[in-house]
Each structure stands twice: as structure tokens, then as C-alpha cells.
Design an enzyme around this catalytic site. Structure first.
Site, PDB file in Angstrom:
ATOM      1  CE  LYS A  83      47.204  32.333  43.712  1.00  0.00           C
ATOM      2  NZ  LYS A  83      46.634  33.652  44.019  1.00  0.00           N
TER       3      LYS A  83
ATOM      4  N   GLY B 161      34.705  42.799  33.164  1.00  0.00           N
ATOM      5  CA  GLY B 161      34.520  41.777  34.187  1.00  0.00           C
ATOM      6  C   GLY B 161      33.961  42.393  35.457  1.00  0.00           C
TER       7      GLY B 161
END
Ligand code: NAD
Length: 358
Positions: free
Chosen positions: A80, A180
């Protein structure tokens, strides 16, 4: 923070700090584990409070990618990257290109993709500096935005969860609370509606909520009320850590299955979930659709083949539930073991191969 100490505790292979003074680039690329293949993971462009927060995020998220790809059966490792700063003010072509050159310097050990704060357009620019980039637009032979694939994978996981709870993958009449409704959450609401489920939604973006109410007949609730909704499945699809010691006692669901990364505030929260008799579908198994879609770029992307690969999340989750039973552990630990076994096997076979070459 002692940087080497922080890296060592999570067993990362390598962490690269990249800088370009002219464009203001400050980036950290964390390569967690490459036993199964090159470390794939998105680039998060975010205004971190400080360098320590950025490093911690890169370390935590890259480890999560290792588990996610391993549990999904992909021959990919975990990595990442973070770029420190506010993308709305700091993003320039020079900065993104400079970042692409930092990725290139790793020679393919890390392959990047879009994440929070970066877009497919950024990946197109990065591709001019390095071949080690994925998630390019369809027109360029890439797999495009991974979010629809992620939503498809969450549906497969919710069906596997339903099968476990009620002996059926049929979601007609089931009630799902989605926290969400962004790129993944909204597409999930669409898919749930098509499957005959009722949806309850919440989002900080009131326009999204209004759209879901009008388009899918969703019931809207306030941000903090979503934890108290009586439902079959609670689906966290916003930010991480919303499942914690304060929210778990409030949940009135049979199971948790959503796309958000790092849903548990701390791993030990799984104990509170188990005590409440709630079935937890581990986040990194449920939300692997995006990375599976990217992995499907290998050998030429086909949406149909990618979709079939994503649907296997159903079987992966069933395997996790079954190994939780047979090993007498909770579902989170079972998923970590499931992923770790693949990583360890790859490490062993590499070791054997090297030994036989000597
Ligand atoms: P997104 O930014 O498009 O959607 C997130 C939504 O959550 C937004 O609509 C935002 O307004 C809303 N939100 C923010 N805070 C909230 C709160 N407190 N309560 C309710 N809603 C809130 O992001 P996305 O791509 O849909 O991803 C959602 C989550 O899934 C993230 O945690 C992401 O890391 C994870 N994830 C996404 C993918 C993918 O393919 N996009 C893949 C794997 C994991």
C-alpha cells in the site's frame, strides 16, 4: 516512533520513503509480503496529521492487502502507498508523475492502483512513468473502477452469510442496513433491491440518501441511528473502525457483512460480536472483489471472467465459516489462518525450490 521498530512488529519486507521537493511529493510505500506474488495495493492521497499517522496507515493497510489477496486465492502479495497531503490542493501532474517514478524504482515488487484520494486519471498518468500500475480504463486494456466488482463480491458474501444463517441464499424480504452509500454502498443497495431485499441507508451525503430513497425505496436513518436498526445484516460500507465496544452492544442484526476496510476498531472486538451471537463475515474476505477484478487484468481483462472470479467470494466465505467450526475459533481468526496458510505454503515451496537449486 522508532521507524524500524514499527516496521518490524508487523513483519513488513520493505518500506520506501520517496520525496520530490519540486512538486512537494512525500510518499511512503509499504511492501508487507511478496510470498505469493508482487505486492498489490492502492495509493491513498490523504492529509495525514503527521508522518507517523501516514506510516501507520501504510503499514496497516499493506498488511490487510496481504491477507485479502491470500484469502481470495490470488497470487499477489500485499502493499500500500500513501501520499501525504490534501489531494484537492497538492495534486499536480508533476507530483503524480514523480510518484510514478518512485513506484517504478521498485521494479515491479509493488504494483499500484487507485484508492481514497486518487483516481483512474491519476493511474493513466502514472502509467506514463511505470508499467507497474493497475486499474486503468477499459479503453487502455485495464479493468476500470473496481467498486462495482467490490459490490458484487459483497453480494456474494451476503448470500453465503444468509445460507449459513437461514439455509438459503435467497435475500427476498431480508432487511439490510447499509452504512455509507458511496461507490460501493450504492451499487450494493441496487443489487440488494434487485434481489428483493429491503434496505435501510445512512450517509453524510444527504443527496446520496435522497437518491437511494427515491430510486430504490430505501428507508433513511440518521448517521448514529444505523447501529440501532433492527435488520438481518448490518453492512459497514463507509469508513473503518465503526464496529467497536460502543457500537457492538447496540447492534440488532444477525450478521455483519460489508465492504469497509478494517471494520473492527481492534481485533479483540470480535469477542464482543461473538458474545452477542452475531455472525461476522471478515471484511478482507468480503471486500476482495476490487482486487480480484484487478488481478483479472492478467492475460487480458474480460468482465465476464472477472465476475465469475469475484463470485467465488461466496465459496471462500463458506470455507472460512467451516474452518471456524472445525477449528473451534471465531470467524475473524479463521479467516486470518486461512490466508496465512496460503502465504506459509508459498514461502515453504519457494524455500524448497531454492534448496533444490543449490
Ligand atoms: P466512497 O468514498 O465512494 O464511499 C464512502 C461513503 O461513506 C461516502 O458516500 C461517504 O459520504 C460515506 N460516509 C463517510 N462517513 C460516513 C459516516 N460516518 N456515516 C455514514 N456514511 C459515511 O468509498 P467506497 O469506494 O465506496 O469505499 C467504501 C469503503 O469500502 C471504504 O472503507 C473502502 O476502503 C472500502 N473498500 C472499497 C473498495 C472499492 O472497490 N471501492 C474495495 C475494498 C474496500
Amino acid at each position: 516512533m522508532g521507524v524500524f521498530e514499527a516496521i518490524g512488529t508487523e513483519s513488513h519486507e520493505e518500506v520506501l520513503f520517496g520525496v520530490d521537493h519540486e512538486s512537494g511529493l512525500r510518499t511512503i510505500i509499504a511492501i508487507h509480503d511478496t510470498s505469493l506474488g508482487p505486492a498489490l495495493g492502492g495509493t491513498r492521497f490523504y492529509p495525514y496529521a503527521d508522518e507517523e499517522a501516514a506510516l501507520r496507515d501504510a503499514l496497516r493497510l499493506s498488511k490487510g492487502m496481504t491477507l485479502k489477496s491470500a484469502a481470495a486465492g490470488l497470487d499477489l502479495g500485499g502493499g500500500k502507498a500513501v501520499i501525504i497531503g490534501d489531494p484537492t490542493t497538492l495534486r499536480t501532474e508533476d507530483l503524480i508523475r514523480a510518484y510514478g517514478r518512485v513506484v517504478d524504482s521498485l521494479g515491479g515488487r509493488y504494483v499500484t492502483a487507485a484508492d481514497v484520494g486518487t483516481t483512474t486519471d491519476d493511474m493513466v498518468l502514472i502509467a506514463e512513468e511505470t508499467p507497474w500500475v493497475s486499474g486503468l480504463p477499459f479503453a487502455q486494456g485495464g479493468s476500470g473502477d473496481p467498486s462495482p466488482a467490490t459490490a458484487r463480491g459483497v453480494m456474494a458474501a451476503i448470500r453465503a452469510t444468509g445460507e449459513r444463517l437461514w439455509g438459503s441464499t435467497d435475500l427476498a424480504g431480508r432487511r439490510v442496513a447499509v452504512q455509507g452509500i458511496g461507490k460501493v454502498g450504492m451499487d450494493l443497495v441496487r443489487r440488494l433491491t434487485e434481489a428483493g431485499a429491503e434496505t435501510v441507508v445512512t450517509d453524510t451525503n444527504t443527496e446520496s440518501v435522497a437518491f437511494a430513497v427515491e430510486t430504490y425505496g430505501s428507508e433513511a436513518v440518521a448517521l448514529d441511528e444505523v447501529y440501532d436498526v433492527e435488520c438481518d445484516i448490518f453492512s459497514p460500507c463507509a469508513l473503518g473502525a465503526t464496529i467497536n465496544e460502543e457500537t457492538i452492544p447496540r447492534l440488532r442484526c444477525a450478521a455483519i457483512a460489508g465492504c469497509a476496510n478494517n471494520q473492527l476498531a481492534v481485533d479483540s472486538d470480535i469477542g464482543l460480536i461473538v458474545d452477542r451471537g452475531i455472525l461476522y463475515a471478515p471484511d478482507f474476505v468480503v471486500n476482495a472483489g476490487g482486487v480480484i477484478n484487478i488481478a483479472a487484468e492478467t492475460g487480458g481483462y474480460s468482465a465476464e471472467r472477472a465476475g465469475e472470479m469475484v463470485d467465488r467470494i461466496h465459496d471462500n466465505l463458506v470455507a472460512v465459516f467451516e474452518s471456524a467450526d472445525s477449528d473451534g475459533v471465531n470467524t475473524h481468526d479463521a479467516a486470518v489462518r486461512f490466508a496465512q496458510q496460503r502465504i506459509d505454503q508459498a514461502g515453504e515451496s519457494r524455500f524448497k525450490q531454492r534448496s533444490s537449486e543449490k
